[in-house]
Design a protein around this motif. Structure first.
Motif, PDB file in Angstrom:
ATOM      1  N   ALA A  13      24.916  14.066  38.967  1.00 56.61           N
ATOM      2  CA  ALA A  13      26.125  13.487  39.573  1.00 56.61           C
ATOM      3  C   ALA A  13      25.754  12.446  40.626  1.00 56.61           C
ATOM      4  CB  ALA A  13      26.963  14.594  40.208  1.00 56.61           C
ATOM      5  N   LEU A  14      26.438  11.321  40.607  1.00 53.80           N
ATOM      6  CA  LEU A  14      26.254  10.263  41.606  1.00 53.80           C
ATOM      7  C   LEU A  14      27.498  10.223  42.490  1.00 53.80           C
ATOM      8  CD1 LEU A  14      24.952   7.579  42.685  1.00 53.80           C
ATOM      9  CD2 LEU A  14      26.071   6.419  40.794  1.00 53.80           C
ATOM     10  N   VAL A  15      27.299  10.316  43.812  1.00 51.25           N
ATOM     11  CA  VAL A  15      28.425  10.310  44.750  1.00 51.25           C
ATOM     12  C   VAL A  15      28.216   9.198  45.775  1.00 51.25           C
ATOM     13  CG1 VAL A  15      29.755  11.653  46.432  1.00 51.25           C
ATOM     14  CG2 VAL A  15      28.631  12.827  44.527  1.00 51.25           C
ATOM     15  N   THR A  16      29.166   8.263  45.873  1.00 50.47           N
ATOM     16  CA  THR A  16      29.063   7.260  46.937  1.00 50.47           C
ATOM     17  C   THR A  16      29.876   7.721  48.141  1.00 50.47           C
ATOM     18  OG1 THR A  16      30.979   5.958  46.213  1.00 50.47           O
ATOM     19  CG2 THR A  16      28.818   5.391  45.243  1.00 50.47           C
ATOM     20  N   GLY A  17      29.450   7.253  49.311  1.00 50.45           N
ATOM     21  CA  GLY A  17      30.121   7.689  50.539  1.00 50.45           C
ATOM     22  C   GLY A  17      29.852   9.152  50.796  1.00 50.45           C
ATOM     23  N   ALA A  18      28.589   9.548  50.572  1.00 56.07           N
ATOM     24  CA  ALA A  18      28.224  10.971  50.675  1.00 56.07           C
ATOM     25  C   ALA A  18      27.712  11.348  52.066  1.00 56.07           C
ATOM     26  CB  ALA A  18      27.156  11.303  49.618  1.00 56.07           C
ATOM     27  N   SER A  19      27.764  10.427  53.024  1.00 57.32           N
ATOM     28  CA  SER A  19      27.202  10.728  54.346  1.00 57.32           C
ATOM     29  C   SER A  19      28.182  11.460  55.259  1.00 57.32           C
ATOM     30  CB  SER A  19      26.756   9.427  55.035  1.00 57.32           C
ATOM     31  OG  SER A  19      27.865   8.553  55.201  1.00 57.32           O
ATOM     32  N   ARG A  20      29.489  11.436  54.898  1.00 59.21           N
ATOM     33  CA  ARG A  20      30.483  12.158  55.716  1.00 59.21           C
ATOM     34  C   ARG A  20      31.795  12.252  54.928  1.00 59.21           C
ATOM     35  NH1 ARG A  20      30.517   6.945  58.277  1.00 59.21           N
ATOM     36  NH2 ARG A  20      32.488   5.892  57.773  1.00 59.21           N
ATOM     37  N   PHE A  25      31.448  16.466  51.299  1.00 57.38           N
ATOM     38  CA  PHE A  25      31.770  17.822  50.846  1.00 57.38           C
ATOM     39  C   PHE A  25      31.853  17.916  49.323  1.00 57.38           C
ATOM     40  CE2 PHE A  25      32.780  17.961  55.314  1.00 57.38           C
ATOM     41  CZ  PHE A  25      32.194  19.162  55.681  1.00 57.38           C
ATOM     42  N   LEU A  26      32.233  16.806  48.689  1.00 57.33           N
ATOM     43  CA  LEU A  26      32.238  16.809  47.222  1.00 57.33           C
ATOM     44  C   LEU A  26      30.801  16.864  46.695  1.00 57.33           C
ATOM     45  CD1 LEU A  26      34.168  16.874  44.917  1.00 57.33           C
ATOM     46  CD2 LEU A  26      34.546  14.433  45.161  1.00 57.33           C
ATOM     47  N   ALA A  27      29.904  16.168  47.362  1.00 57.16           N
ATOM     48  CA  ALA A  27      28.486  16.227  46.987  1.00 57.16           C
ATOM     49  C   ALA A  27      27.967  17.664  47.109  1.00 57.16           C
ATOM     50  CB  ALA A  27      27.665  15.280  47.862  1.00 57.16           C
ATOM     51  N   LYS A  28      28.365  18.331  48.206  1.00 55.50           N
ATOM     52  CA  LYS A  28      27.958  19.736  48.396  1.00 55.50           C
ATOM     53  C   LYS A  28      28.511  20.640  47.304  1.00 55.50           C
ATOM     54  CE  LYS A  28      28.112  22.247  52.118  1.00 55.50           C
ATOM     55  NZ  LYS A  28      28.548  22.825  53.406  1.00 55.50           N
ATOM     56  N   GLU A  29      29.788  20.439  46.969  1.00 56.66           N
ATOM     57  CA  GLU A  29      30.430  21.243  45.914  1.00 56.66           C
ATOM     58  C   GLU A  29      29.716  21.036  44.571  1.00 56.66           C
ATOM     59  OE1 GLU A  29      33.029  23.373  45.697  1.00 56.66           O
ATOM     60  OE2 GLU A  29      33.699  23.311  47.773  1.00 56.66           O
ATOM     61  N   LEU A  30      29.425  19.771  44.264  1.00 53.51           N
ATOM     62  CA  LEU A  30      28.769  19.468  42.980  1.00 53.51           C
ATOM     63  C   LEU A  30      27.397  20.133  42.918  1.00 53.51           C
ATOM     64  CD1 LEU A  30      29.838  15.726  42.889  1.00 53.51           C
ATOM     65  CD2 LEU A  30      30.357  17.362  41.067  1.00 53.51           C
ATOM     66  N   PRO A 213      38.099  18.187  54.874  1.00 54.92           N
ATOM     67  CA  PRO A 213      37.583  17.585  53.638  1.00 54.92           C
ATOM     68  C   PRO A 213      36.926  18.580  52.678  1.00 54.92           C
ATOM     69  CG  PRO A 213      36.422  16.749  55.605  1.00 54.92           C
ATOM     70  CD  PRO A 213      37.615  17.490  56.083  1.00 54.92           C
ATOM     71  N   SER A 214      36.448  19.700  53.190  1.00 52.22           N
ATOM     72  CA  SER A 214      35.847  20.696  52.284  1.00 52.22           C
ATOM     73  C   SER A 214      36.912  21.296  51.356  1.00 52.22           C
ATOM     74  CB  SER A 214      35.152  21.805  53.083  1.00 52.22           C
ATOM     75  OG  SER A 214      36.071  22.430  53.943  1.00 52.22           O
ATOM     76  N   GLU A 215      38.140  21.491  51.897  1.00 50.65           N
ATOM     77  CA  GLU A 215      39.238  22.030  51.059  1.00 50.65           C
ATOM     78  C   GLU A 215      39.623  21.022  49.990  1.00 50.65           C
ATOM     79  OE1 GLU A 215      42.786  23.175  53.361  1.00 50.65           O
ATOM     80  OE2 GLU A 215      41.453  23.321  55.092  1.00 50.65           O
ATOM     81  N   VAL A 216      39.692  19.757  50.393  1.00 45.36           N
ATOM     82  CA  VAL A 216      40.080  18.689  49.462  1.00 45.36           C
ATOM     83  C   VAL A 216      39.015  18.546  48.373  1.00 45.36           C
ATOM     84  CG1 VAL A 216      40.475  16.190  49.331  1.00 45.36           C
ATOM     85  CG2 VAL A 216      41.488  17.516  51.199  1.00 45.36           C
ATOM     86  N   ALA A 217      37.748  18.605  48.785  1.00 44.92           N
ATOM     87  CA  ALA A 217      36.642  18.465  47.822  1.00 44.92           C
ATOM     88  C   ALA A 217      36.683  19.582  46.781  1.00 44.92           C
ATOM     89  CB  ALA A 217      35.314  18.474  48.569  1.00 44.92           C
ATOM     90  N   ALA A 218      36.987  20.790  47.223  1.00 44.24           N
ATOM     91  CA  ALA A 218      37.028  21.931  46.285  1.00 44.24           C
ATOM     92  C   ALA A 218      38.097  21.720  45.214  1.00 44.24           C
ATOM     93  CB  ALA A 218      37.278  23.225  47.055  1.00 44.24           C
ATOM     94  N   ARG A 219      39.182  21.040  45.592  1.00 51.05           N
ATOM     95  CA  ARG A 219      40.256  20.789  44.612  1.00 51.05           C
ATOM     96  C   ARG A 219      39.899  19.667  43.644  1.00 51.05           C
ATOM     97  NH1 ARG A 219      45.218  23.227  45.396  1.00 51.05           N
ATOM     98  NH2 ARG A 219      45.405  24.329  47.359  1.00 51.05           N
ATOM     99  N   ILE A 220      39.039  18.754  44.110  1.00 51.88           N
ATOM    100  CA  ILE A 220      38.656  17.622  43.247  1.00 51.88           C
ATOM    101  C   ILE A 220      37.562  18.035  42.260  1.00 51.88           C
ATOM    102  CG2 ILE A 220      37.672  15.276  43.256  1.00 51.88           C
ATOM    103  CD1 ILE A 220      38.934  14.863  46.036  1.00 51.88           C
ATOM    104  N   LEU A 221      36.737  18.996  42.652  1.00 47.47           N
ATOM    105  CA  LEU A 221      35.579  19.404  41.848  1.00 47.47           C
ATOM    106  C   LEU A 221      35.868  19.628  40.353  1.00 47.47           C
ATOM    107  CD1 LEU A 221      32.537  20.289  41.837  1.00 47.47           C
ATOM    108  CD2 LEU A 221      33.386  22.628  42.207  1.00 47.47           C
ATOM    109  N   PRO A 222      36.973  20.285  39.973  1.00 46.32           N
ATOM    110  CA  PRO A 222      37.211  20.533  38.538  1.00 46.32           C
ATOM    111  C   PRO A 222      37.292  19.262  37.692  1.00 46.32           C
ATOM    112  CG  PRO A 222      38.643  21.934  39.867  1.00 46.32           C
ATOM    113  CD  PRO A 222      37.989  20.973  40.817  1.00 46.32           C
ATOM    114  N   LEU A 223      37.512  18.113  38.326  1.00 39.49           N
ATOM    115  CA  LEU A 223      37.550  16.864  37.560  1.00 39.49           C
ATOM    116  C   LEU A 223      36.171  16.485  37.021  1.00 39.49           C
ATOM    117  CD1 LEU A 223      40.322  16.640  39.151  1.00 39.49           C
ATOM    118  CD2 LEU A 223      40.022  14.190  38.948  1.00 39.49           C
ATOM    119  N   ALA A 224      35.139  17.165  37.523  1.00 39.59           N
ATOM    120  CA  ALA A 224      33.770  16.915  37.048  1.00 39.59           C
ATOM    121  C   ALA A 224      33.412  17.839  35.885  1.00 39.59           C
ATOM    122  CB  ALA A 224      32.779  17.135  38.194  1.00 39.59           C
ATOM    123  N   SER A 225      34.318  18.738  35.537  1.00 41.50           N
ATOM    124  CA  SER A 225      33.993  19.740  34.522  1.00 41.50           C
ATOM    125  C   SER A 225      33.825  19.134  33.132  1.00 41.50           C
ATOM    126  CB  SER A 225      35.108  20.792  34.474  1.00 41.50           C
ATOM    127  OG  SER A 225      34.894  21.637  33.366  1.00 41.50           O
TER     128      SER A 225
END
Ligand code: NDP
Length: 249
Positions: A13-20, A25-30, A213-225
């Motif tokens: 997975a490639l994530v831009t804007g992963a520094s904050r 948090f999406l990078a962490k979830e992935l 942002p951790s809550e928001v990231a958790a909801r976005i994660l399934p789009l990577a499935s």
């Protein structure tokens, strides 16, 4: 949609804007879901903190300090992924800037140009470089961060709103180009989230009233499935569902 916590073991997975913010948090979830994460941003400290957290949890990351106005640098990311892995499974095009909240007639040309360079041209350049790599995956997934501003187009949000409308249009065109392939492309409206960008836009707002942002990231994660079927849609995090913003035919 699909399972809340997809299994991304062995996926890249490639994530831009992963520094904050949301990207961090999406990078962490992935990574927690098993993906090897390529984390892109300018701030090395933020990327290193992410790397420490991912490794402490047993995951794995590659850090790419890069300014996304460096278009040749973006091209090099695609070439490097091609050489090392030959494909990409997940793209999160998340990096973005607000620019300024001001009447359009008062926006400085250099600020407008920067918003377009990072939010629009940088995103397109990223799409261009990873498109063949995502097509090479058995289940490529592209997640493009948009905003409600793309549709509300509120007073004083002009440059940012225009940039997000452009990004969404690109995501939809890309989805249409690839609809008969395994690749699935969707935009995301994360909704107001407790990040540096939101604080800049709404300085008078109490950040504690907003989702972390951790809550928001958790909801976005399934789009990577790999099981995701939707493409060409906008996932609205607050409503927790896909929407389709289209003029009636
Ligand atoms: P933040 O400002 O918290 O984070 C932005 C990220 O983008 C940082 O990691 C930053 O890294 C990176 N970035 C900015 N400029 C560049 C650049 N020139 N080169 C490389 N990376 C860059 O923003 P959010 O987390 O709030 O926003 C993430 C996405 O979500 C954005 O696309 C935003 O438009 C969207 N969004 C956010 C909302 C919110 O309420 N927070 C609401 C709606 C949409 P660095 O500075 O280290 O380079």
């Amino acid at each position: 949609m699909t399972d809340r916590k997809p299994n991304l073991q062995g996926r890249l997975a490639l994530v831009t804007g992963a520094s904050r913010g949301i990207g961090y948090f999406l990078a962490k979830e992935l990574a927690a879901a098993g993906a090897h994460v390529i984390a892109v941003a300018r701030t090395v400290g933020g990327l290193e903190e992410l790397d420490d957290e991912i490794r402490a949890a047993g995951g794995d990351a590659t850090l790419v300090p890069l300014d996304l106005t460096d278009m040749a640098g973006i091209d090099r990311i695609g070439a490097a992924i091609h050489e090392r892995w030959g494909k990409l499974d997940v793209l999160v095009a998340n990096a973005g800037i607000l620019g300024v909240i001001a009447p359009l007639g008062h926006v400085e040309a250099k600020v407008f140009d920067k918003v377009m360079a990072i939010n629009v041209t940088g995103t397109w350049r990223l799409i261009r470089t990873v498109d063949p790599l995502l097509r090479a995956s058995d289940a490529g997934r592209a997640i493009v961060l948009s905003s409600g501003a793309a549709h509300s187009a509120r007073a004083f949000w002009g440059p940012y709103a225009a940039s997000k409308a452009a990004v969404e249009a690109m995501a939809r065109s890309w989805a249409d180009e690839t609809k008969n392939m395994a690749l699935r492309v969707n935009a995301v409206n994360p909704g107001a989230t407790r990040t540096a960008m939101r604080a800049l836009a709404m300085p008078g707002e109490d950040p504690a009233t907003l989702p972390h942002p951790s809550e928001v990231a958790a909801r976005i994660l399934p789009l990577a499935s790999p099981d995701l079927t939707e493409t060409g849609l906008i996932f609205d995090v607050k409503q927790d569902r896909f929407t389709r913003y289209q003029m009636p035919a």
